[in-house]
Design a protein around this motif. Structure first.
Motif, PDB file in Angstrom:
ATOM      1  N   LEU A   1       0.379  13.568  -0.736  1.00 14.53           N
ATOM      2  CA  LEU A   1       0.999  12.249  -0.801  1.00 14.53           C
ATOM      3  C   LEU A   1       2.429  12.289  -0.260  1.00 14.53           C
ATOM      4  O   LEU A   1       2.856  11.363   0.437  1.00 14.53           O
ATOM      5  N   GLU A   2       3.166  13.331  -0.579  1.00 11.00           N
ATOM      6  CA  GLU A   2       4.546  13.438  -0.094  1.00 11.00           C
ATOM      7  C   GLU A   2       4.593  13.530   1.428  1.00 11.00           C
ATOM      8  O   GLU A   2       5.471  12.949   2.071  1.00 11.00           O
ATOM      9  N   LYS A   3       3.651  14.252   2.000  1.00 10.60           N
ATOM     10  CA  LYS A   3       3.590  14.348   3.459  1.00 10.60           C
ATOM     11  C   LYS A   3       3.308  12.984   4.071  1.00 10.60           C
ATOM     12  O   LYS A   3       3.930  12.594   5.071  1.00 10.60           O
ATOM     13  N   ARG A   4       2.395  12.238   3.477  1.00  8.24           N
ATOM     14  CA  ARG A   4       2.058  10.909   3.973  1.00  8.24           C
ATOM     15  C   ARG A   4       3.245   9.953   3.847  1.00  8.24           C
ATOM     16  O   ARG A   4       3.534   9.168   4.765  1.00  8.24           O
ATOM     17  N   LEU A   5       3.942  10.014   2.732  1.00 10.13           N
ATOM     18  CA  LEU A   5       5.100   9.146   2.532  1.00 10.13           C
ATOM     19  C   LEU A   5       6.213   9.458   3.526  1.00 10.13           C
ATOM     20  O   LEU A   5       6.885   8.552   4.020  1.00 10.13           O
ATOM     21  N   GLN A   6       6.395  10.730   3.832  1.00 11.19           N
ATOM     22  CA  GLN A   6       7.391  11.095   4.827  1.00 11.19           C
ATOM     23  C   GLN A   6       7.041  10.533   6.200  1.00 11.19           C
ATOM     24  O   GLN A   6       7.916  10.101   6.951  1.00 11.19           O
ATOM     25  N   GLU A   7       5.771  10.517   6.521  1.00 15.90           N
ATOM     26  CA  GLU A   7       5.342   9.937   7.787  1.00 15.90           C
ATOM     27  C   GLU A   7       5.641   8.443   7.842  1.00 15.90           C
ATOM     28  O   GLU A   7       5.949   7.901   8.908  1.00 15.90           O
ATOM     29  N   LYS A   8       5.542   7.788   6.686  1.00 15.79           N
ATOM     30  CA  LYS A   8       5.722   6.340   6.640  1.00 15.79           C
ATOM     31  C   LYS A   8       7.187   5.909   6.613  1.00 15.79           C
ATOM     32  O   LYS A   8       7.550   4.898   7.216  1.00 15.79           O
ATOM     33  N   VAL A   9       8.037   6.638   5.895  1.00 11.82           N
ATOM     34  CA  VAL A   9       9.417   6.173   5.695  1.00 11.82           C
ATOM     35  C   VAL A   9      10.477   7.121   6.263  1.00 11.82           C
ATOM     36  O   VAL A   9      11.639   6.731   6.389  1.00 11.82           O
ATOM     37  N   GLY A  10      10.104   8.345   6.581  1.00 12.46           N
ATOM     38  CA  GLY A  10      11.087   9.333   7.007  1.00 12.46           C
ATOM     39  C   GLY A  10      11.882   8.947   8.229  1.00 12.46           C
ATOM     40  O   GLY A  10      13.058   9.313   8.361  1.00 12.46           O
ATOM     41  N   ALA A  11      11.279   8.197   9.135  1.00 10.68           N
ATOM     42  CA  ALA A  11      11.965   7.832  10.378  1.00 10.68           C
ATOM     43  C   ALA A  11      12.813   6.566  10.252  1.00 10.68           C
ATOM     44  O   ALA A  11      13.548   6.231  11.179  1.00 10.68           O
ATOM     45  N   ARG A  12      12.735   5.881   9.124  1.00  7.54           N
ATOM     46  CA  ARG A  12      13.488   4.636   8.959  1.00  7.54           C
ATOM     47  C   ARG A  12      14.978   4.920   8.765  1.00  7.54           C
ATOM     48  O   ARG A  12      15.364   5.855   8.040  1.00  7.54           O
ATOM     49  N   THR A  13      15.813   4.108   9.393  1.00  9.30           N
ATOM     50  CA  THR A  13      17.261   4.289   9.307  1.00  9.30           C
ATOM     51  C   THR A  13      17.744   4.208   7.866  1.00  9.30           C
ATOM     52  O   THR A  13      18.606   4.985   7.427  1.00  9.30           O
TER      53      THR A  13
ATOM     54  N   GLY B   1      17.770  12.437  -3.169  1.00  9.88           N
ATOM     55  CA  GLY B   1      17.083  13.260  -2.190  1.00  9.88           C
ATOM     56  C   GLY B   1      15.905  12.522  -1.591  1.00  9.88           C
ATOM     57  O   GLY B   1      15.832  11.291  -1.642  1.00  9.88           O
ATOM     58  N   GLN B   2      14.957  13.252  -1.063  1.00  9.49           N
ATOM     59  CA  GLN B   2      13.833  12.634  -0.362  1.00  9.49           C
ATOM     60  C   GLN B   2      12.970  11.779  -1.281  1.00  9.49           C
ATOM     61  O   GLN B   2      12.613  10.653  -0.931  1.00  9.49           O
ATOM     62  N   VAL B   3      12.657  12.299  -2.463  1.00  9.60           N
ATOM     63  CA  VAL B   3      11.772  11.564  -3.375  1.00  9.60           C
ATOM     64  C   VAL B   3      12.434  10.283  -3.869  1.00  9.60           C
ATOM     65  O   VAL B   3      11.841   9.198  -3.837  1.00  9.60           O
TER      66      VAL B   3
ATOM     67  N   ALA C   1       0.823  -1.205   0.000  1.00 15.58           N
ATOM     68  CA  ALA C   1       0.000   0.000   0.000  1.00 15.58           C
ATOM     69  C   ALA C   1       0.860   1.260   0.000  1.00 15.58           C
ATOM     70  O   ALA C   1       0.595   2.214  -0.743  1.00 15.58           O
ATOM     71  N   VAL C   2       1.915   1.264   0.814  1.00 13.51           N
ATOM     72  CA  VAL C   2       2.805   2.425   0.866  1.00 13.51           C
ATOM     73  C   VAL C   2       3.580   2.552  -0.443  1.00 13.51           C
ATOM     74  O   VAL C   2       3.752   3.651  -0.982  1.00 13.51           O
TER      75      VAL C   2
END
Length: 337
Positions: A197-209, A221-223, A120-121
């Motif tokens: 969508l970018e905000k949601r994706l950051q919530e899902k993967v941004g904290a992963r090492t 970069g982020q994308v 889904a992500v």
């Protein structure tokens, strides 16, 4: 032992069960109804070595349903399967039997079945790419209209900032202005959804090492880090860096004989999203990384621009494999040595 193959279509499926000598013991075309498919397979549940499902556009519901019912499911990599071309007749039934046959022989090319929440992500990131492509189409339309009307182009960033009032102030015919305003309205809507969508994706993967480690690579970069992380999935499914680079379509696909090129192999076997991501990363790395620039120039001097960019993308793909595997930051010296 029994083996099952399912030739999946948009509205129906051919379900086949074969034995150890490839004899058909059950076969039927069924509507895409999970309950009916399970009813056909249930008598063979204890004997089935596995059920093979084609990796088509609509496999999620079937694979998830079969796994929930306790069946061992294999997702067939359709781009890596090539049937014998000497067959005089083939159809859905023979396709389903062939999947079961490959499973029995142990040579079935398979894809990875990610958990539904992971898919889904990942699909959310693909949706973002789809919206960005659509927005680009409308941006180019406005740029082209502007060039026709006033012999000068405006940048994509300027197009994104246009409003209906700004278009009304331009010295264009009324119908031209209306055409541009429709593009501007669609661009604004798409931009809002892309930001969401970018905000949601950051919530899902941004904290992963792994995400932080990938952003340490020049050009990523982020994308691109989000795309690479989600499309790669579990890094342990790749035996070596070369396997990962091949999956990302960063490896040449050729057929040679006596030292001469005789054609190309299966160029579609791999992940097109990773292929795009690493080529994009290579182009960005040229701007911001001196080591990457020097590597590119060396390759370009011996070949050409396209081959050099692909070689740089290959280097970055291998570097990302080691980063994800070893959980270590990017090493410029190691990558471009």
């Amino acid at each position: 032992m029994k083996y099952s193959g399912i030739d999946l279509h948009s509205n129906n499926s051919v379900v086949t069960v074969t034995d150890e000598e490839d004899r058909v013991v059950a076969e039927k075309r069924l509507p895409n109804d999970l309950a009916k498919i399970l009813a056909l397979l249930s008598p063979w549940r204890e004997e089935l070595a596995g059920v093979v499902v084609e990796s088509t556009f609509n496999w999620y519901w079937l694979v998830d349903g079969l796994q929930a019912a306790g069946f061992k499911v294999h997702l067939a990599n359709t781009t890596a399967i090539k049937k014998y071309e000497g067959l005089k007749h083939s159809g859905d039934e023979t396709d389903a039997r062939y999947l079961a046959h490959l499973l029995r022989l142990g040579i079935l090319p398979t894809g990875t079945i990610l958990a539904p929440e992971q898919r889904a992500v990942r699909d959310l990131a693909r949706k973002r790419m789809q919206l960005v492509r659509s927005r680009t189409t409308h941006i180019l339309a406005v740029e082209n209209i502007t060039a026709r009307q006033q012999s000068a182009r405006i940048s994509s960033n300027q197009v994104k900032q246009l409003t209906a009032d700004a278009v009304d102030r331009m010295p264009w015919p009324e119908d031209v202005a209306l055409a541009v305003k429709t593009n501007v309205a669609v661009i604004a809507t798409l931009s809002a959804q892309i930001d969401l969508l970018e905000k949601r994706l950051q919530e899902k993967v941004g904290a992963r090492t792994e995400y932080g480690l990938l952003t340490s690579v020049p050009g990523i970069g982020q994308v691109l880090a989000t795309t690479i992380l989600l499309e790669t999935g579990p890094i342990d499914r790749f035996a070596a860096a070369g396997n990962f680079a091949s999956y990302a379509r960063c490896v040449d696909s050729v057929r040679t004989s006596n030292g001469k090129k005789k054609g190309e192999g299966n160029t579609k076997n791999g992940n097109k999203y990773l292929a795009w991501a690493f080529v994009e990363a290579a182009n960005f790395a040229l701007r911001y990384c001196a080591e990457a620039k020097r590597f590119y120039e060396r390759k370009k001097a011996k070949t050409n621009n396209v081959v050099a960019i692909k070689a740089l993308a290959h280097k970055l793909a291998r570097a990302c494999f080691h980063i994800l595997k070893e959980r270590k930051p990017f090493d410029v010296t190691r990558c471009f040595a």
